[in-house]
Design an enzyme around this catalytic site. Structure first.
Site, short mmCIF file in Angstrom:
data_model
loop_
_atom_site.label_atom_id
_atom_site.label_comp_id
_atom_site.label_asym_id
_atom_site.label_seq_id
_atom_site.Cartn_x
_atom_site.Cartn_y
_atom_site.Cartn_z
N LYS A 1 0.82 -1.22 0.00
CA LYS A 1 0.00 0.00 0.00
C LYS A 1 0.85 1.26 0.00
O LYS A 1 0.61 2.18 -0.76
CB LYS A 1 -0.91 0.05 1.25
CG LYS A 1 -1.94 -1.05 1.32
CD LYS A 1 -2.91 -0.79 2.48
CE LYS A 1 -2.26 -0.86 3.86
NZ LYS A 1 -1.83 -2.20 4.26
N ARG B 1 -9.73 1.71 9.13
CA ARG B 1 -9.42 0.32 9.42
C ARG B 1 -10.51 -0.34 10.27
O ARG B 1 -10.45 -1.55 10.50
CB ARG B 1 -8.11 0.23 10.19
CG ARG B 1 -6.87 -0.01 9.31
CD ARG B 1 -5.65 0.15 10.20
NE ARG B 1 -4.55 -0.66 9.79
CZ ARG B 1 -3.37 -0.19 9.40
NH1 ARG B 1 -3.17 1.10 9.31
NH2 ARG B 1 -2.38 -1.01 9.12
N ARG C 1 11.03 -6.51 4.77
CA ARG C 1 10.94 -5.11 5.19
C ARG C 1 11.51 -4.92 6.59
O ARG C 1 12.13 -3.90 6.90
CB ARG C 1 9.47 -4.64 5.16
CG ARG C 1 9.32 -3.17 5.50
CD ARG C 1 7.93 -2.68 5.24
NE ARG C 1 7.02 -3.06 6.30
CZ ARG C 1 5.70 -2.88 6.26
NH1 ARG C 1 5.14 -2.37 5.19
NH2 ARG C 1 4.94 -3.23 7.26
N ARG D 1 11.55 -1.89 11.31
CA ARG D 1 10.35 -1.47 12.03
C ARG D 1 10.13 -2.35 13.26
O ARG D 1 10.23 -3.56 13.19
CB ARG D 1 9.12 -1.58 11.11
CG ARG D 1 8.83 -0.31 10.37
CD ARG D 1 7.69 -0.47 9.40
NE ARG D 1 6.44 -0.88 10.03
CZ ARG D 1 5.25 -0.72 9.47
NH1 ARG D 1 5.15 -0.13 8.31
NH2 ARG D 1 4.17 -1.14 10.08
N ARG E 1 -0.83 -8.70 13.39
CA ARG E 1 -1.35 -7.65 12.51
C ARG E 1 -2.23 -8.24 11.40
O ARG E 1 -3.23 -7.65 11.00
CB ARG E 1 -0.21 -6.81 11.94
CG ARG E 1 0.30 -5.80 12.98
CD ARG E 1 1.63 -5.19 12.60
NE ARG E 1 1.61 -4.55 11.32
CZ ARG E 1 2.61 -4.59 10.45
NH1 ARG E 1 3.70 -5.26 10.73
NH2 ARG E 1 2.52 -3.97 9.30
P1 AMP Z 1 0.77 0.76 9.04
O1 AMP Z 1 2.07 1.42 8.75
O2 AMP Z 1 -0.36 1.32 8.22
O3 AMP Z 1 0.84 -0.73 8.96
O4 AMP Z 1 0.39 1.11 10.56
C1 AMP Z 1 1.24 0.74 11.63
C2 AMP Z 1 0.46 0.68 12.92
O5 AMP Z 1 -0.09 1.96 13.22
C3 AMP Z 1 -0.74 -0.27 12.93
O6 AMP Z 1 -0.38 -1.61 13.18
C4 AMP Z 1 -1.57 0.34 14.04
O7 AMP Z 1 -1.03 0.04 15.34
C5 AMP Z 1 -1.37 1.82 13.82
N1 AMP Z 1 -2.40 2.34 12.89
C6 AMP Z 1 -2.20 2.84 11.64
N2 AMP Z 1 -3.35 3.22 11.09
C7 AMP Z 1 -4.33 2.95 11.99
C8 AMP Z 1 -5.74 3.08 11.99
N3 AMP Z 1 -6.40 3.58 10.92
N4 AMP Z 1 -6.41 2.71 13.11
C9 AMP Z 1 -5.76 2.23 14.18
N5 AMP Z 1 -4.44 2.03 14.23
C10 AMP Z 1 -3.72 2.39 13.15
#
Ligand code: AMP
Length: 191
Positions: A13, A88, A127, A133, A144
Protein backbone atom coordinates in the site's frame (compact mmCIF):
# COMPACT_ATOMS: atom_id res chain seq x y z
CA UNK A 1 -9.73 12.75 -6.23
CA UNK A 2 -10.59 11.35 -2.81
CA UNK A 3 -9.17 7.86 -2.61
CA UNK A 4 -8.43 5.07 -0.16
CA UNK A 5 -5.91 2.30 -0.65
CA UNK A 6 -6.64 -0.92 1.22
CA UNK A 7 -5.13 -4.36 1.55
CA UNK A 8 -3.47 -6.54 4.18
CA UNK A 9 -0.23 -5.47 5.87
CA UNK A 10 2.57 -6.08 3.38
CA UNK A 11 0.38 -5.74 0.28
CA UNK A 12 2.45 -2.78 -0.92
CA UNK A 13 0.00 0.00 0.00
CA UNK A 14 2.67 2.50 1.03
CA UNK A 15 4.73 1.99 -2.12
CA UNK A 16 1.74 2.30 -4.45
CA UNK A 17 0.25 5.19 -2.45
CA UNK A 18 3.27 7.36 -3.30
CA UNK A 19 2.88 6.73 -7.04
CA UNK A 20 -0.89 7.29 -7.02
CA UNK A 21 -0.51 10.51 -5.04
CA UNK A 22 2.10 11.83 -7.50
CA UNK A 23 -0.06 10.89 -10.47
CA UNK A 24 -3.14 12.71 -9.17
CA UNK A 25 -1.17 15.51 -7.45
CA UNK A 26 -2.77 14.84 -4.08
CA UNK A 27 -1.14 14.14 -0.70
CA UNK A 28 -0.75 10.51 0.40
CA UNK A 29 -1.84 10.41 4.01
CA UNK A 30 -0.52 7.38 5.86
CA UNK A 31 -1.77 7.02 9.42
CA UNK A 32 1.04 4.54 10.14
CA UNK A 33 3.66 7.08 8.95
CA UNK A 34 2.10 9.86 11.04
CA UNK A 35 2.06 7.61 14.11
CA UNK A 36 5.68 6.55 13.53
CA UNK A 37 6.80 10.18 13.12
CA UNK A 38 5.08 11.04 16.42
CA UNK A 39 6.68 8.07 18.16
CA UNK A 40 10.15 9.13 17.05
CA UNK A 41 9.52 12.75 18.04
CA UNK A 42 8.23 11.57 21.42
CA UNK A 43 4.99 13.57 21.19
CA UNK A 44 1.94 12.91 23.36
CA UNK A 45 0.23 11.28 20.37
CA UNK A 46 3.29 9.10 19.83
CA UNK A 47 3.26 8.02 23.47
CA UNK A 48 -0.45 7.17 23.22
CA UNK A 49 0.05 5.11 20.04
CA UNK A 50 3.32 3.28 20.69
CA UNK A 51 2.18 0.44 22.90
CA UNK A 52 -0.62 -0.51 20.48
CA UNK A 53 1.69 -0.36 17.47
CA UNK A 54 4.38 -2.46 19.13
CA UNK A 55 1.79 -5.13 19.89
CA UNK A 56 0.28 -5.10 16.38
CA UNK A 57 -3.03 -3.79 17.74
CA UNK A 58 -5.00 -0.83 16.45
CA UNK A 59 -4.63 2.55 18.10
CA UNK A 60 -8.03 3.54 19.59
CA UNK A 61 -10.49 5.09 17.13
CA UNK A 62 -10.83 8.40 19.01
CA UNK A 63 -7.09 9.02 18.77
CA UNK A 64 -6.84 7.97 15.13
CA UNK A 65 -9.97 9.80 13.98
CA UNK A 66 -8.91 13.08 15.55
CA UNK A 67 -5.50 12.80 13.90
CA UNK A 68 -6.98 12.16 10.43
CA UNK A 69 -9.52 14.95 10.83
CA UNK A 70 -6.70 17.42 11.56
CA UNK A 71 -4.65 16.17 8.63
CA UNK A 72 -7.52 16.38 6.16
CA UNK A 73 -8.17 19.95 7.27
CA UNK A 74 -4.71 20.99 6.07
CA UNK A 75 -4.77 23.18 2.92
CA UNK A 76 -2.90 20.64 0.76
CA UNK A 77 -5.76 18.15 1.15
CA UNK A 78 -8.45 20.58 -0.01
CA UNK A 79 -8.39 19.31 -3.60
CA UNK A 80 -8.28 15.65 -2.64
CA UNK A 81 -6.18 13.03 -0.87
CA UNK A 82 -5.25 9.39 -0.79
CA UNK A 83 -5.65 7.62 2.55
CA UNK A 84 -3.27 4.76 3.26
CA UNK A 85 -4.05 2.74 6.38
CA UNK A 86 -7.32 4.52 7.18
CA UNK A 87 -10.14 3.63 7.71
CA UNK A 88 -9.42 0.32 9.42
CA UNK A 89 -12.58 -0.12 11.52
CA UNK A 90 -16.27 0.38 10.88
CA UNK A 91 -16.30 3.33 13.30
CA UNK A 92 -13.53 4.93 11.22
CA UNK A 93 -15.56 4.41 8.01
CA UNK A 94 -18.44 6.32 9.55
CA UNK A 95 -16.17 9.05 10.84
CA UNK A 96 -14.56 9.45 7.42
CA UNK A 97 -17.98 9.63 5.76
CA UNK A 98 -18.77 12.56 8.04
CA UNK A 99 -15.48 14.32 7.29
CA UNK A 100 -15.94 14.00 3.52
CA UNK A 101 -19.62 14.93 3.61
CA UNK A 102 -18.63 18.10 5.46
CA UNK A 103 -16.41 19.13 2.52
CA UNK A 104 -19.29 18.62 0.06
CA UNK A 105 -17.42 15.94 -1.86
CA UNK A 106 -17.56 12.14 -2.14
CA UNK A 107 -15.20 9.25 -1.89
CA UNK A 108 -14.28 8.47 -5.51
CA UNK A 109 -12.69 5.02 -5.24
CA UNK A 110 -11.26 2.44 -2.87
CA UNK A 111 -8.26 0.64 -4.35
CA UNK A 112 -8.00 -2.87 -2.89
CA UNK A 113 -4.71 -4.65 -3.39
CA UNK A 114 -4.97 -8.44 -3.39
CA UNK A 115 -1.90 -10.60 -2.65
CA UNK A 116 -1.37 -14.14 -1.44
CA UNK A 117 -0.56 -14.90 2.20
CA UNK A 118 2.87 -16.50 1.70
CA UNK A 119 4.03 -13.59 -0.40
CA UNK A 120 2.91 -11.14 2.31
CA UNK A 121 4.82 -12.77 5.14
CA UNK A 122 8.01 -12.93 3.09
CA UNK A 123 7.62 -9.26 2.07
CA UNK A 124 7.13 -8.22 5.69
CA UNK A 125 10.13 -10.17 6.94
CA UNK A 126 12.21 -8.56 4.20
CA UNK A 127 10.94 -5.11 5.19
CA UNK A 128 11.83 -5.86 8.81
CA UNK A 129 15.46 -6.21 7.73
CA UNK A 130 15.49 -3.16 5.46
CA UNK A 131 13.53 -0.68 7.62
CA UNK A 132 13.97 -2.15 11.07
CA UNK A 133 10.35 -1.47 12.03
CA UNK A 134 9.61 -2.44 15.64
CA UNK A 135 6.33 -4.06 14.57
CA UNK A 136 7.86 -6.36 11.94
CA UNK A 137 8.81 -9.26 14.23
CA UNK A 138 7.21 -12.57 13.32
CA UNK A 139 4.70 -12.64 16.21
CA UNK A 140 3.61 -9.07 15.63
CA UNK A 141 3.33 -9.67 11.88
CA UNK A 142 1.01 -12.59 12.61
CA UNK A 143 -1.06 -10.50 15.02
CA UNK A 144 -1.35 -7.65 12.51
CA UNK A 145 -2.66 -10.07 9.89
CA UNK A 146 -5.26 -11.40 12.34
CA UNK A 147 -6.41 -7.94 13.34
CA UNK A 148 -6.66 -7.01 9.65
CA UNK A 149 -8.80 -10.06 8.85
CA UNK A 150 -11.07 -9.49 11.85
CA UNK A 151 -11.52 -5.74 11.74
CA UNK A 152 -10.52 -4.32 8.38
CA UNK A 153 -11.20 -6.86 5.64
CA UNK A 154 -14.98 -6.63 6.28
CA UNK A 155 -14.84 -2.95 5.31
CA UNK A 156 -14.15 -3.91 1.70
CA UNK A 157 -17.67 -5.35 1.52
CA UNK A 158 -19.11 -2.08 2.86
CA UNK A 159 -17.41 -0.14 0.06
CA UNK A 160 -18.29 -2.82 -2.52
CA UNK A 161 -21.94 -2.23 -1.73
CA UNK A 162 -21.39 1.42 -2.61
CA UNK A 163 -19.90 0.33 -5.94
CA UNK A 164 -16.59 2.18 -5.51
CA UNK A 165 -14.12 -0.69 -5.03
CA UNK A 166 -11.39 -1.13 -7.62
CA UNK A 167 -9.79 -4.52 -7.06
CA UNK A 168 -6.17 -4.75 -8.20
CA UNK A 169 -3.88 -7.77 -8.37
CA UNK A 170 -0.98 -6.68 -6.14
CA UNK A 171 1.32 -9.56 -7.09
CA UNK A 172 4.38 -9.18 -9.28
CA UNK A 173 6.60 -6.22 -10.08
CA UNK A 174 5.88 -2.86 -8.43
CA UNK A 175 5.70 -1.06 -11.82
CA UNK A 176 3.19 -3.55 -13.18
CA UNK A 177 0.96 -3.11 -10.14
CA UNK A 178 1.18 0.68 -10.51
CA UNK A 179 0.22 0.43 -14.19
CA UNK A 180 -2.83 -1.69 -13.29
CA UNK A 181 -3.90 0.87 -10.69
CA UNK A 182 -3.56 3.82 -13.08
CA UNK A 183 -5.48 2.01 -15.81
CA UNK A 184 -8.33 1.30 -13.40
CA UNK A 185 -8.40 4.75 -11.80
CA UNK A 186 -8.14 6.75 -15.00
CA UNK A 187 -11.73 5.81 -15.87
CA UNK A 188 -13.09 6.71 -12.42
CA UNK A 189 -15.01 10.01 -12.63
CA UNK A 190 -14.02 12.57 -10.00
CA UNK A 191 -16.89 13.75 -7.75
P1 AMP B 1 0.77 0.76 9.04
O1 AMP B 1 2.07 1.42 8.75
O2 AMP B 1 -0.36 1.32 8.22
O3 AMP B 1 0.84 -0.73 8.96
O4 AMP B 1 0.39 1.11 10.56
C1 AMP B 1 1.24 0.74 11.63
C2 AMP B 1 0.46 0.68 12.92
O5 AMP B 1 -0.09 1.96 13.22
C3 AMP B 1 -0.74 -0.27 12.93
O6 AMP B 1 -0.38 -1.61 13.18
C4 AMP B 1 -1.57 0.34 14.04
O7 AMP B 1 -1.03 0.04 15.34
C5 AMP B 1 -1.37 1.82 13.82
N1 AMP B 1 -2.40 2.34 12.89
C6 AMP B 1 -2.20 2.84 11.64
N2 AMP B 1 -3.35 3.22 11.09
C7 AMP B 1 -4.33 2.95 11.99
C8 AMP B 1 -5.74 3.08 11.99
N3 AMP B 1 -6.40 3.58 10.92
N4 AMP B 1 -6.41 2.71 13.11
C9 AMP B 1 -5.76 2.23 14.18
N5 AMP B 1 -4.44 2.03 14.23
C10 AMP B 1 -3.72 2.39 13.15
Amino acid sequence: MRLIIMGPPGAGKGTQAKYIAEHFKIPAISTGDIFRANVSEGTELGLAAKRYMDAGEYVPDEVTNAMVRNRIDEPDAEGGFLLDGYPRTLAQVEELDGMIRFTGHQLDAVVCLTVDRDEIVSRLLQRAQVEGRADDTEDVIRRRQEVYLEQTEPLIEVYKQRGIVVEIDGMGEVDDVTARIFEALDVVPES
